[in-house]
Design a protein around this motif. Structure first.
Motif: not given
Length: 722
Positions: A353, A405, A385, A359
């Motif tokens: 991430g 992630s 993430p 996001q």
């Protein structure tokens, strides 16, 4: 001669005074001025219900975001300023050394620079939301100059708001567990756990030390209702404390849930069609590399070639009383990622991430998703993430995604240890495909849960996942918590899971005699306490413990104090503290403060907020333990020996979709909506319900909100012609 000495002394005093004055005033003058967002007009209505919860309405989503900032500022401008100061590298000027640590991490991660590079890649509608929210903060600051903590803090921009996300997101999957030890020059130790690596973190002291989540399919309930329970465990005050709100716009944004200070949209809750909640997971998303530096430390070796080590000098500030001291630090970066140089060498770290801010797009899109397929496709972008997502919707679908992630690592290297920094083949470039992550959709058991435990245990023994399908290098945690043992046991019992049964499970205070709990209790049973009357009596009390923290038993307070450190050891993957020390420390504490080993739990564990003589101050009894489903996780010891809980059950929400009926929900928080406004009736008005395991209604529809409104106001911003 004496006159000259006196004159010199006066001159020195004058210089000291000038220096002191300079240290009092320099920081705002040296700070980079903020930039106001583009000028646009906004108009929002803030309707507050009987609990002070703001319901924010606007023609556009941006209008609503402007109103969110205004409403939250009315309730907690104090904390919002802390968050803004973090994004500008100025938190040390407010919070001293602790704040300067945040400012250092901001520079180390390059969060501000990341936002500057990628801000224009965000969707235009997301940028519009951030800029409207920033304008709302600016307007509140301009209207209330006496509340502003630092000079030159405002105006703030959409980029400032975005930087808050870039800074805080990595710490929800534990990046601080690596950055902290590296910055202190501590040796990194490989974890004893089979699928984790890195230092031995004190996870329980992290701000995100727990959470529970439950989803019940209509076929498993007794009335055909789909249910979702959000039971996050967060600090009760500060930058990651929940703030409840309901938002609705003419552009189809309609959501009830909660956010953190600094966010224009909720992070969890529900809309008309679906809802979700989160629990913190512990994926191995961080890899640490030891670099080989040249003699003067300006280059590092990679595949036999010398590359320049990026270096940037940053100024931090740290408040000490009235003085703010400037502190200079160097931050470094390599192709691996951020680099920390300490006495043991130079260490780079790389994490899933990193170098992404999308996001912001993802959370906003999730708020407006209408179907499971749409919702899941947003998560599948890897934009968010970390954190588990537990989902339910009006169609009766329930799901759990172990969202992470995870780096796409090759088999062979010891990813749990410190890696060689001069091999580019260890510098991964991609993530594990989303569909390969652990997940469940409509399991046969009819329920899903997570209590910060391994995702392999989530749906009961008939529907849990097998570990065989997941490679060790993925770094998926295998640990269980007492809450997880209890949740699986209680949910897996036969029969329908009614609303009443689900509430009993959520507020359960039981402990299972397994894992660290068994280790501690077996250790106490085996203690030889001859010659030690205090320990003998404490052992006898613990042997009579009924394995609950409901406050009804004689041993509950003693057990609370015994289990708390043991839980910390277990969560941190450390050896469990010897039973004798656990029991001795707990017994001595109770004798010192209460003069007995068996005070009622309710006398010891307290919900306290505000000064005792304050009009809305509260001091109420609590139940639950550090690792029970009814969670009282972390506390501070008050001068009178009472344990003031500061972390545990926080925002709780029950959401229900009955067949053919609109969504309904109920919620509760430990204090109220105005947690930093001691003169507000909403400072602690939810506390009495909270300690009684009761919920309040969420007025999701505008008609319901207006029927229960105690105040209504319009907030507007007119664009300036200049």
């Amino acid at each position: 001669m004496m006159k000259w000495i006196a004159r010199i002394g006066l001159a020195v005093l004058a210089l000291v005074a000038v220096a002191a004055i300079g240290l009092m005033v320099w920081e705002p003058l040296a700070a980079t001025p903020g930039t106001a967002p583009p000028q646009r007009e906004y108009r929002a209505e803030i309707v507050r219900d009987e609990w002070g919860v703001p319901h924010i309405y606007g023609r556009t989503d941006a209008d609503v975001a402007y109103g969110v900032a205004q409403a939250h500022s009315e309730d907690d401008f104090f904390t919002l300023q802390d968050v803004i100061a973090m994004t500008r590298g100025r938190y040390g000027a407010i919070k001293g050394e602790e704040g300067a640590t945040f400012d250092y991490v901001l520079a180390l991660l390059g969060a501000r620079e990341l936002v500057d590079r990628q801000y224009t890649t965000l969707a235009p509608r997301t940028r519009a939301l951030l800029e409207a929210y920033a304008t709302g903060l600016n307007d509140y600051a301009a209207a209330h100059p006496g509340e502003v903590k630092l000079g030159n803090m405002f105006p703030v921009s959409g980029q400032d708001v975005a930087t808050g996300f870039a800074l805080r997101a990595p710490f929800f999957f534990g990046l601080n567990n690596w950055v902290g030890p590296l910055a202190k020059g501590e040796t990194l130790l490989p974890d004893p756990g089979p699928k984790l690596h890195g230092p031995l973190p004190d996870r329980v002291e992290a701000e995100n030390a727990g959470s529970n989540a439950f989803a019940i399919a209509p076929g498993r309930s007794d009335d055909g209702v789909t249910r979702l329970v959000s039971n996050s465990h967060q600090p009760w005050e500060g930058g990651v404390a929940w703030y409840e709100l309901v938002v609705e716009s003419g552009e189809g944004w309609h959501y009830a849930g909660a956010n953190f200070p600094g966010s224009p949209f909720p992070f969890l809750g529900h809309n008309e069609d679906l809802g979700w909640t989160n629990t913190v997971n512990s994926p191995d998303m961080v890899d640490v590399y030891k670099l080989v530096l040249n003699d003067d430390g300006t280059q590092y070796r990679l595949d036999g070639k010398w590359l320049p080590l990026e270096k940037r000098r940053v100024r931090l500030s740290a408040r000490f009383g009235p003085l703010v001291i400037p502190v200079w630090r160097d931050v470094y970066r390599s192709v691996h990622g951020p680099v920390i140089v300490n006495d043991n060498g130079a260490y780079a770290f790389r994490y899933g991430g990193m170098d992404r801010i999308d996001q912001l797009d993802a959370y906003y899109a999730l708020n407006k998703a209408k179907t499971y397929d749409e919702w899941q496709s947003i998560l599948a972008t890897h934009a968010i993430p970390g954190t588990n997502f537990i989902y339910a919707d009006k169609a009766g679908t329930i799901a759990y995604w172990y969202n992470a992630s995870l780096p796409q690592r090759k088999a062979g290297p010891d990813w749990r240890g410190v890696l060689s920094g001069d091999r580019s083949d260890l510098v991964w470039q991609s993530l594990v495909p989303y569909d390969d992550l652990p997940h469940y959709v409509n399991p046969a058991s009819g329920f899903l849960f997570n209590s910060n435990n391994t995702p392999m245990v989530a749906a009961g023994k008939s529907s849990n996942l097998s570990t065989s399908g997941f490679a060790p290098e993925m770094g998926i945690e295998t640990k269980m918590t007492n809450r997880a043992y209890r949740a699986e046991k209680l949910l897996d019992e036969p029969g329908p899971i009614s609303r009443e049964r689900l509430e009993r499970i959520k507020y359960d205070t039981g402990w299972e005699r397994v894992d660290y709990v068994k280790t501690v209790l077996d250790g106490i049973d085996g203690l030889d306490t001859r010659g030690d009357p205090l320990l003998t009596k404490a052992k006898a009390i613990m042997q009579g413990w009924d394995l609950t923290s409901d406050g009804a038993g004689r041993a509950d307070a003693l057990a609370l104090l015994v289990m708390r450190p043991a839980m910390g050891d277990s969560y941190s993957l450390k050896p469990i503290t010897p039973a004798k020390k656990l029991l001795t420390d707990a017994a001595e504490f109770l004798m010192e403060h209460y003069g007995r080993l068996d005070p009622p739990l309710q006398d010891v564990l307290r919900l306290r907020h505000g000064k005792g003589t304050g009009r809305f101050a509260v001091d109420l009894p609590l139940d639950g333990g550090s690792d029970t489903l009814r969670a009282s996780t972390l506390w501070d010891v008050e001068p009178d020996g009472r344990l003031k809980v500061r972390h545990g059950d926080s925002f709780i929400q029950f959401v229900e979709w009955a067949p053919g009926k609109p969504v309904t929900s109920q919620s509760i928080q430990p204090f109220g909506s105005a947690t930093t406004r001691p003169d507000s009736v909403h400072y602690t008005d939810q506390s009495a319900l909270f300690v009684q395991h009761k919920l309040k209604p969420v007025h999701f529809t505008r008609a319901d909100a207006l029927r229960n409104a105690v105040s209504r106001k319009m907030v507007t911003h007119r664009a300036r012609s200049d």
